[in-house]
Design an enzyme around this catalytic site. Structure first.
Site, PDB file in Angstrom:
ATOM      1  N   GLU A  19      49.610  46.893  43.470  1.00 39.92           N
ATOM      2  CA  GLU A  19      50.650  47.040  42.456  1.00 39.92           C
ATOM      3  C   GLU A  19      50.871  48.519  42.132  1.00 39.92           C
ATOM      4  O   GLU A  19      49.922  49.245  41.822  1.00 39.92           O
ATOM      5  CB  GLU A  19      50.239  46.283  41.192  1.00 39.92           C
ATOM      6  CG  GLU A  19      50.086  44.784  41.404  1.00 39.92           C
ATOM      7  CD  GLU A  19      49.245  44.123  40.337  1.00 39.92           C
ATOM      8  OE1 GLU A  19      49.023  42.906  40.445  1.00 39.92           O
ATOM      9  OE2 GLU A  19      48.798  44.816  39.392  1.00 39.92           O
ATOM     10  N   GLU A  38      47.487  39.008  42.390  1.00 44.20           N
ATOM     11  CA  GLU A  38      46.220  39.427  42.983  1.00 44.20           C
ATOM     12  C   GLU A  38      45.736  38.432  44.030  1.00 44.20           C
ATOM     13  O   GLU A  38      45.189  38.839  45.072  1.00 44.20           O
ATOM     14  CB  GLU A  38      45.163  39.598  41.884  1.00 44.20           C
ATOM     15  CG  GLU A  38      45.377  40.788  40.975  1.00 44.20           C
ATOM     16  CD  GLU A  38      46.368  40.524  39.848  1.00 44.20           C
ATOM     17  OE1 GLU A  38      46.634  41.448  39.057  1.00 44.20           O
ATOM     18  OE2 GLU A  38      46.887  39.388  39.780  1.00 44.20           O
ATOM     19  N   ASP A  40      39.262  43.971  35.662  1.00 43.53           N
ATOM     20  CA  ASP A  40      39.289  42.799  34.788  1.00 43.53           C
ATOM     21  C   ASP A  40      40.056  41.628  35.401  1.00 43.53           C
ATOM     22  O   ASP A  40      39.805  40.469  35.066  1.00 43.53           O
ATOM     23  CB  ASP A  40      39.939  43.161  33.447  1.00 43.53           C
ATOM     24  CG  ASP A  40      39.410  44.450  32.874  1.00 43.53           C
ATOM     25  OD1 ASP A  40      38.627  44.393  31.920  1.00 43.53           O
ATOM     26  OD2 ASP A  40      39.771  45.529  33.392  1.00 43.53           O
ATOM     27  N   PHE A  41      40.998  41.922  36.292  1.00 43.71           N
ATOM     28  CA  PHE A  41      41.831  40.864  36.864  1.00 43.71           C
ATOM     29  C   PHE A  41      41.285  40.324  38.173  1.00 43.71           C
ATOM     30  O   PHE A  41      41.967  39.577  38.882  1.00 43.71           O
ATOM     31  CB  PHE A  41      43.262  41.365  37.043  1.00 43.71           C
ATOM     32  CG  PHE A  41      43.894  41.791  35.746  1.00 43.71           C
ATOM     33  CD1 PHE A  41      43.842  40.980  34.636  1.00 43.71           C
ATOM     34  CD2 PHE A  41      44.500  43.029  35.635  1.00 43.71           C
ATOM     35  CE1 PHE A  41      44.394  41.378  33.420  1.00 43.71           C
ATOM     36  CE2 PHE A  41      45.059  43.441  34.430  1.00 43.71           C
ATOM     37  CZ  PHE A  41      45.013  42.614  33.320  1.00 43.71           C
ATOM     38  N   HIS A  97      41.238  44.977  29.716  1.00 42.94           N
ATOM     39  CA  HIS A  97      41.541  46.188  30.487  1.00 42.94           C
ATOM     40  C   HIS A  97      40.444  47.241  30.360  1.00 42.94           C
ATOM     41  O   HIS A  97      40.679  48.405  30.686  1.00 42.94           O
ATOM     42  CB  HIS A  97      42.865  46.812  30.017  1.00 42.94           C
ATOM     43  CG  HIS A  97      44.079  46.021  30.334  1.00 42.94           C
ATOM     44  ND1 HIS A  97      44.451  44.908  29.623  1.00 42.94           N
ATOM     45  CD2 HIS A  97      45.025  46.173  31.300  1.00 42.94           C
ATOM     46  CE1 HIS A  97      45.574  44.413  30.116  1.00 42.94           C
ATOM     47  NE2 HIS A  97      45.942  45.165  31.146  1.00 42.94           N
TER      48      HIS A  97
END
Length: 326
Positions: free
Chosen positions: A24, A55, A80-81, A124
């Site tokens: 991204e 993702e 975090d993702f 985040h």
């Protein structure tokens, strides 16, 4: 550190057309943490590919490309993702080589940002070092300096195994003061920092502080303060969690007989407890005292003041080391 990462990626992309970057905002924007600044202009959209906010999709595509013989560098903007694509990470990326009996390698670098910064929310600001180190099949590196960021990225791209490259946001963007010895720009030429080798940043005799990333800088500053009090601190920068340089860890603790582990991940079931356990199991006679400083088991708060309470700072490190020696 971001220019060092960009320099390594540029060199590897020039060296082999099999290397490409995807994620991204990695294209014209150059990455939220400047990790791909200028690469789009040189290599174009075929090799510096912006992806949708998916993702699962782009990490899965990276795994497939690696199995097909490419060497993708996939940026997961915030660690975090990772949960969104955990199946692709720990069931595919980490296990394909094992499940295929070595018929397929997965030479993929998963580059991701970790750590707390002001005014970021609980989704985040995590580090999650221990999460990735826990999965068999992944190598995990955490640079603390421009020199190591470039060298570890070269090593990661050239490695035939999947490597998770975890860089602290504050170091990438120069949001914090760098400790002496860790601030120098990376050399211009390409070079490798071996994955699996820790580095002693400061020699000492009274206590070993084992740490990584941003906290290598804080540990060195704490060591300077303690030196004025006559306490001699050794700072061990892990640099690599998988494989872990246990030889250098054991040698250091055998010199100092005390081990303080500092990291920005959650305290329970993490790096700090693992290192102490390794030493206790293998060198029990060398360990007179052990302690750990890590983030309490609570979500990372949005408030900068509350973050300071959670995140081990220079004074926290100095206080804990001082107490161990006293």
């Amino acid at each position: 550190m971001s220019p060092a990462v960009v320099a390594a990626l540029r060199d590897e992309m020039r060296r082999s057309e099999d290397v490409f970057v995807m994620g991204e905002d990695v294209g014209e924007f150059g990455g939220v943490f400047d990790t791909t600044e200028g690469l789009f202009e040189e290599f174009g959209s075929d090799r510096v590919m912006d992806t949708p906010i998916s993702e699962t999709g782009f990490i899965g595509a990276g795994v497939g490309a690696a199995m097909a013989g490419f060497r993708p560098v996939v940026e997961l903007m915030y660690v975090d993702f990772a949960g969104v694509a955990m199946d692709q990470i720990y069931n595919e990326m980490a296990k394909v080589s094992y499940m295929s009996d070595g018929a397929f390698d997965v030479p993929l670098v998963l580059m991701t940002a970790v750590g707390m910064t002001p005014y970021q929310d609980p989704t985040h600001g995590q580090s999650l070092y221990g999460t990735f180190a826990h999965f068999p099949g992944l190598k995990v590196v955490v640079p603390s300096s421009p020199h190591d960021a470039r060298g570890l990225m070269h090593s990661a791209v050239r490695d035939d195994d999947p490597v998770v490259f975890m860089a602290h946001k504050q170091l990438m963007l120069g949001m914090t003061d760098f400790a002496d010895g860790l601030a120098e720009p990376a050399p211009d030429e390409a070079y490798e920092v071996p994955i699996g080798e820790a580095e002693i940043r400061r020699e000492g005799e009274d206590v070993t502080i084992a740490t990584l990333g941003l906290h290598a800088h804080r540990a060195l500053e704490a060591a300077d303060r303690l030196d004025e009090e006559g306490i001699d601190v050794e700072v061990l920068d892990l640099r690599s969690l998988v494989p872990l340089d246990t030889d250098r860890l054991f040698e250091s603790v055998e010199r100092t007989n005390r081990l303080l582990v500092v990291d920005e991940d959650y305290r329970s079931y993490g790096v700090s407890g693992e290192l102490i356990a390794r030493v206790a199991e293998s060198r029990p006679g060398a360990l007179d005292a052990a302690a750990r400083l890590a983030v309490p088991d609570t979500p990372v708060p949005y408030s900068p003041a509350l973050k300071e309470e959670l995140d081990p700072g220079v004074e926290d490190i100095a206080d804990e080391a001082r107490a161990m020696v006293d």
